[in-house]
Design a protein around this motif. Structure first.
Motif, PDB file in Angstrom:
ATOM      1  N   LEU A   1      23.854  36.397  45.302  1.00 27.66           N
ATOM      2  CA  LEU A   1      24.310  37.776  45.439  1.00 27.66           C
ATOM      3  C   LEU A   1      24.278  38.154  46.913  1.00 27.66           C
ATOM      4  CD1 LEU A   1      25.068  40.601  44.240  1.00 27.66           C
ATOM      5  CD2 LEU A   1      22.596  41.047  44.063  1.00 27.66           C
ATOM      6  N   TYR A   2      25.409  38.604  47.431  1.00 28.63           N
ATOM      7  CA  TYR A   2      25.494  39.008  48.832  1.00 28.63           C
ATOM      8  C   TYR A   2      25.987  40.443  48.883  1.00 28.63           C
ATOM      9  CZ  TYR A   2      26.022  38.297  53.876  1.00 28.63           C
ATOM     10  OH  TYR A   2      25.876  38.359  55.248  1.00 28.63           O
ATOM     11  N   LEU A   3      25.244  41.284  49.602  1.00 24.67           N
ATOM     12  CA  LEU A   3      25.505  42.718  49.626  1.00 24.67           C
ATOM     13  C   LEU A   3      25.906  43.200  51.014  1.00 24.67           C
ATOM     14  CD1 LEU A   3      22.243  43.896  47.759  1.00 24.67           C
ATOM     15  CD2 LEU A   3      24.433  43.278  46.716  1.00 24.67           C
ATOM     16  N   ILE A   4      26.754  44.212  51.077  1.00 25.40           N
ATOM     17  CA  ILE A   4      26.915  44.978  52.305  1.00 25.40           C
ATOM     18  C   ILE A   4      25.685  45.870  52.398  1.00 25.40           C
ATOM     19  CG2 ILE A   4      28.266  46.738  53.497  1.00 25.40           C
ATOM     20  CD1 ILE A   4      30.758  45.659  52.129  1.00 25.40           C
ATOM     21  N   HIS A   5      24.887  45.682  53.439  1.00 27.52           N
ATOM     22  CA  HIS A   5      23.558  46.292  53.500  1.00 27.52           C
ATOM     23  C   HIS A   5      23.598  47.811  53.688  1.00 27.52           C
ATOM     24  CE1 HIS A   5      19.166  45.263  54.864  1.00 27.52           C
ATOM     25  NE2 HIS A   5      19.193  46.251  54.016  1.00 27.52           N
ATOM     26  N   TRP A   6      24.622  48.305  54.380  1.00 32.96           N
ATOM     27  CA  TRP A   6      24.639  49.716  54.786  1.00 32.96           C
ATOM     28  C   TRP A   6      26.087  50.163  54.916  1.00 32.96           C
ATOM     29  CZ3 TRP A   6      21.649  53.780  54.982  1.00 32.96           C
ATOM     30  CH2 TRP A   6      21.872  54.808  55.903  1.00 32.96           C
ATOM     31  N   PRO A   7      26.430  51.377  54.500  1.00 32.63           N
ATOM     32  CA  PRO A   7      27.830  51.797  54.552  1.00 32.63           C
ATOM     33  C   PRO A   7      28.359  52.057  55.960  1.00 32.63           C
ATOM     34  CG  PRO A   7      26.440  53.587  53.752  1.00 32.63           C
ATOM     35  CD  PRO A   7      25.577  52.365  53.806  1.00 32.63           C
ATOM     36  N   GLY A   8      27.466  52.199  56.930  1.00 30.39           N
ATOM     37  CA  GLY A   8      27.870  52.445  58.307  1.00 30.39           C
ATOM     38  C   GLY A   8      27.940  51.172  59.125  1.00 30.39           C
ATOM     39  N   THR A   9      28.289  51.341  60.384  1.00 32.50           N
ATOM     40  CA  THR A   9      28.415  50.235  61.322  1.00 32.50           C
ATOM     41  C   THR A   9      27.478  50.468  62.488  1.00 32.50           C
ATOM     42  OG1 THR A   9      30.780  50.170  60.766  1.00 32.50           O
ATOM     43  CG2 THR A   9      30.059  48.882  62.680  1.00 32.50           C
ATOM     44  N   GLN A  10      26.711  49.450  62.847  1.00 32.87           N
ATOM     45  CA  GLN A  10      25.806  49.572  63.976  1.00 32.87           C
ATOM     46  C   GLN A  10      26.604  49.929  65.228  1.00 32.87           C
ATOM     47  OE1 GLN A  10      22.658  46.604  64.237  1.00 32.87           O
ATOM     48  NE2 GLN A  10      22.912  46.525  66.458  1.00 32.87           N
TER      49      GLN A  10
ATOM     50  N   THR B   1      36.365  40.475  53.036  1.00 38.27           N
ATOM     51  CA  THR B   1      35.764  39.210  53.458  1.00 38.27           C
ATOM     52  C   THR B   1      34.847  38.662  52.378  1.00 38.27           C
ATOM     53  OG1 THR B   1      35.853  39.859  55.792  1.00 38.27           O
ATOM     54  CG2 THR B   1      34.307  38.106  55.203  1.00 38.27           C
ATOM     55  N   LEU B   2      34.034  39.536  51.788  1.00 35.87           N
ATOM     56  CA  LEU B   2      33.137  39.098  50.715  1.00 35.87           C
ATOM     57  C   LEU B   2      33.930  38.617  49.505  1.00 35.87           C
ATOM     58  CD1 LEU B   2      30.968  40.337  52.534  1.00 35.87           C
ATOM     59  CD2 LEU B   2      29.982  41.452  50.525  1.00 35.87           C
ATOM     60  N   GLU B   3      35.042  39.288  49.216  1.00 32.36           N
ATOM     61  CA  GLU B   3      35.894  38.848  48.106  1.00 32.36           C
ATOM     62  C   GLU B   3      36.429  37.438  48.362  1.00 32.36           C
ATOM     63  OE1 GLU B   3      37.764  42.936  46.218  1.00 32.36           O
ATOM     64  OE2 GLU B   3      38.749  42.072  47.967  1.00 32.36           O
ATOM     65  N   GLU B   4      36.799  37.171  49.611  1.00 36.91           N
ATOM     66  CA  GLU B   4      37.321  35.852  49.968  1.00 36.91           C
ATOM     67  C   GLU B   4      36.256  34.773  49.777  1.00 36.91           C
ATOM     68  OE1 GLU B   4      39.053  33.631  54.002  1.00 36.91           O
ATOM     69  OE2 GLU B   4      39.048  35.818  53.877  1.00 36.91           O
ATOM     70  N   LEU B   5      35.047  35.039  50.226  1.00 34.42           N
ATOM     71  CA  LEU B   5      33.962  34.059  50.095  1.00 34.42           C
ATOM     72  C   LEU B   5      33.519  33.905  48.641  1.00 34.42           C
ATOM     73  CD1 LEU B   5      31.948  35.019  53.296  1.00 34.42           C
ATOM     74  CD2 LEU B   5      33.168  32.860  52.887  1.00 34.42           C
ATOM     75  N   HIS B   6      33.654  34.980  47.876  1.00 31.69           N
ATOM     76  CA  HIS B   6      33.366  34.904  46.440  1.00 31.69           C
ATOM     77  C   HIS B   6      34.375  33.986  45.749  1.00 31.69           C
ATOM     78  CE1 HIS B   6      32.265  36.138  42.385  1.00 31.69           C
ATOM     79  NE2 HIS B   6      33.503  36.534  42.167  1.00 31.69           N
ATOM     80  N   ALA B   7      35.640  34.123  46.115  1.00 31.77           N
ATOM     81  CA  ALA B   7      36.680  33.284  45.531  1.00 31.77           C
ATOM     82  C   ALA B   7      36.458  31.809  45.863  1.00 31.77           C
ATOM     83  CB  ALA B   7      38.047  33.732  46.032  1.00 31.77           C
ATOM     84  N   GLN B   8      35.834  31.543  47.011  1.00 32.11           N
ATOM     85  CA  GLN B   8      35.542  30.168  47.430  1.00 32.11           C
ATOM     86  C   GLN B   8      34.275  29.614  46.775  1.00 32.11           C
ATOM     87  OE1 GLN B   8      35.351  30.140  51.725  1.00 32.11           O
ATOM     88  NE2 GLN B   8      37.403  31.012  51.958  1.00 32.11           N
ATOM     89  N   GLY B   9      33.532  30.474  46.055  1.00 33.68           N
ATOM     90  CA  GLY B   9      32.313  30.032  45.383  1.00 33.68           C
ATOM     91  C   GLY B   9      31.076  30.023  46.261  1.00 33.68           C
ATOM     92  N   LYS B  10      31.206  30.504  47.489  1.00 36.16           N
ATOM     93  CA  LYS B  10      30.053  30.513  48.398  1.00 36.16           C
ATOM     94  C   LYS B  10      29.119  31.685  48.113  1.00 36.16           C
ATOM     95  CE  LYS B  10      32.562  28.117  52.060  1.00 36.16           C
ATOM     96  NZ  LYS B  10      33.189  28.216  53.409  1.00 36.16           N
ATOM     97  N   LEU B  11      29.693  32.763  47.624  1.00 36.72           N
ATOM     98  CA  LEU B  11      28.930  33.930  47.190  1.00 36.72           C
ATOM     99  C   LEU B  11      29.210  34.111  45.702  1.00 36.72           C
ATOM    100  CD1 LEU B  11      29.888  36.368  50.115  1.00 36.72           C
ATOM    101  CD2 LEU B  11      27.981  34.734  50.055  1.00 36.72           C
ATOM    102  N   LYS B  12      28.222  33.840  44.850  1.00 33.37           N
ATOM    103  CA  LYS B  12      28.460  33.861  43.402  1.00 33.37           C
ATOM    104  C   LYS B  12      28.711  35.270  42.872  1.00 33.37           C
ATOM    105  CE  LYS B  12      27.924  29.416  42.931  1.00 33.37           C
ATOM    106  NZ  LYS B  12      29.083  28.555  42.635  1.00 33.37           N
ATOM    107  N   ALA B  13      28.103  36.247  43.510  1.00 33.54           N
ATOM    108  CA  ALA B  13      28.349  37.649  43.163  1.00 33.54           C
ATOM    109  C   ALA B  13      28.267  38.457  44.450  1.00 33.54           C
ATOM    110  CB  ALA B  13      27.324  38.162  42.144  1.00 33.54           C
ATOM    111  N   ILE B  14      28.994  39.557  44.502  1.00 33.74           N
ATOM    112  CA  ILE B  14      28.987  40.409  45.690  1.00 33.74           C
ATOM    113  C   ILE B  14      28.717  41.841  45.275  1.00 33.74           C
ATOM    114  CG2 ILE B  14      30.420  38.914  47.117  1.00 33.74           C
ATOM    115  CD1 ILE B  14      32.871  40.523  46.319  1.00 33.74           C
ATOM    116  N   GLY B  15      28.127  42.603  46.196  1.00 35.48           N
ATOM    117  CA  GLY B  15      27.780  43.977  45.885  1.00 35.48           C
ATOM    118  C   GLY B  15      27.494  44.761  47.142  1.00 35.48           C
ATOM    119  N   VAL B  16      26.862  45.901  46.960  1.00 36.25           N
ATOM    120  CA  VAL B  16      26.606  46.807  48.076  1.00 36.25           C
ATOM    121  C   VAL B  16      25.193  47.375  47.972  1.00 36.25           C
ATOM    122  CG1 VAL B  16      29.018  47.437  48.471  1.00 36.25           C
ATOM    123  CG2 VAL B  16      27.687  48.708  46.784  1.00 36.25           C
TER     124      VAL B  16
END
Length: 288
Positions: free
Chosen positions: A110-119, A138-153
């Motif tokens: 599971l890979y998440l976008i940690h924060w809605p803002g940008t440093q 970008t996360l959708e692309e890596l999910h499609a490649q199987g590198k990130l099994k699930a994505i979230g925020v």
């Protein structure tokens, strides 16, 4: 996943344990290894890290070395990490691939976008929504490649969630936010339920301060449990996965002992009545 670990089913069909070890502020290879060892021994099968925690490499190494000790394989554990705010937007691919490389476990569950803002951008900066959208693509692309099994925020508000759901090709599997009896997040949980997104808790103990709350202590005394166990049970009894963090083997073991008792409805209601919107962590509500 280990069948002995109580879990929830994500919208990807994958099982995610209800209890995981949070690793925020766990620094140093020996500290991380000791915590992971204690957690595996206590039955934990989920581990939560992030780029900003600066411990992904130590966590990955500890798991590679310790899983065989418990007769486990990579497939028996659920690993979460998160994209740092400095990598939000155009640097999202670089940031996610760095996390994959640091953990060195083949894939991230599971890979998440940690924060809605940008440093480096103000919270009101109107570039934030575009950066979020770019990160998600970008996360959708890596999910499609199987590198990130699930994505979230993580740390998204109801408005951020609605924005994402209107533009995403793949819906988020998880929203991870601060959640405890003083911050029940009723609207956010309703949004997650509407969209089929798993609502996950962090800071379930209110950074430790809630364990000294008089109501929590009274309930704990009645149950003959620790205040920490009561707070964690309050979450998982509602089907909310939780991620208590500790470097103490005793506390790690104690925090795992939450599946062999239940809180009465009266005690659940007493705890929920503490809701006052109080945050112990960062507040994302001002992020454009």
């Amino acid at each position: 996943m280990s069948s002995s670990s109580p879990s929830v089913t994500l919208n990807t069909g994958v099982q995610m344990p209800l209890l995981g070890l949070g690793t925020y502020k766990l620094q140093g290879s020996e500290v991380v290894r000791c915590a992971v060892d204690a957690a595996l021994a206590a039955g934990y099968r989920a581990f939560d890290s992030a780029a900003v925690y600066r411990n992904e490499a130590d966590l990955g190494r500890a798991l590679r070395e310790l899983l065989p000790k418990y007769g486990l394989t990579r497939e028996d554990v659920f690993i979460t990490s998160k994209l740092g705010p400095k990598d939000q937007g155009e640097r999202a691919m670089e940031g996610a691939l760095h996390s994959l490389s640091q953990l060195d476990l083949g894939y991230i569950d599971l890979y998440l976008i940690h924060w809605p803002g940008t440093q480096s951008l103000a919270v009101s900066d109107q570039r934030n929504p575009g950066n979020r959208a770019l990160s998600w693509a970008t996360l959708e692309e890596l999910h499609a490649q199987g590198k990130l099994k699930a994505i979230g925020v993580s740390n998204y508000t109801p408005a951020h969630m609605k924005e994402l759901m209107q533009s995403c090709k793949i819906p988020p599997a998880v929203l991870q936010v601060e959640f405890h009896p003083q911050l029940c997040q009723t609207e956010l949980r309703r949004v997650c339920e509407e969209y089929g997104v798993c609502f996950q808790s962090y800071s379930s103990l209110g950074r430790g301060e809630l364990t000294a709350n008089p109501v929590v202590m009274e309930v704990a005394k009645t149950c003959e449990r620790t205040p920490a166990q009561v707070l964690l049970r309050w979450a998982v009894q509602q089907g909310v996965p939780t991620l208590p963090k500790s470097s103490s083997p005793d506390r790690i073991q104690g925090n795992a002992q939450i599946f062999d008792f239940s809180l009465s409805q009266t005690d659940m209601d007493r705890l929920s009545a503490l809701d006052c919107g109080h945050r112990y962590c960062w507040d994302p509500s001002e992020v454009a």
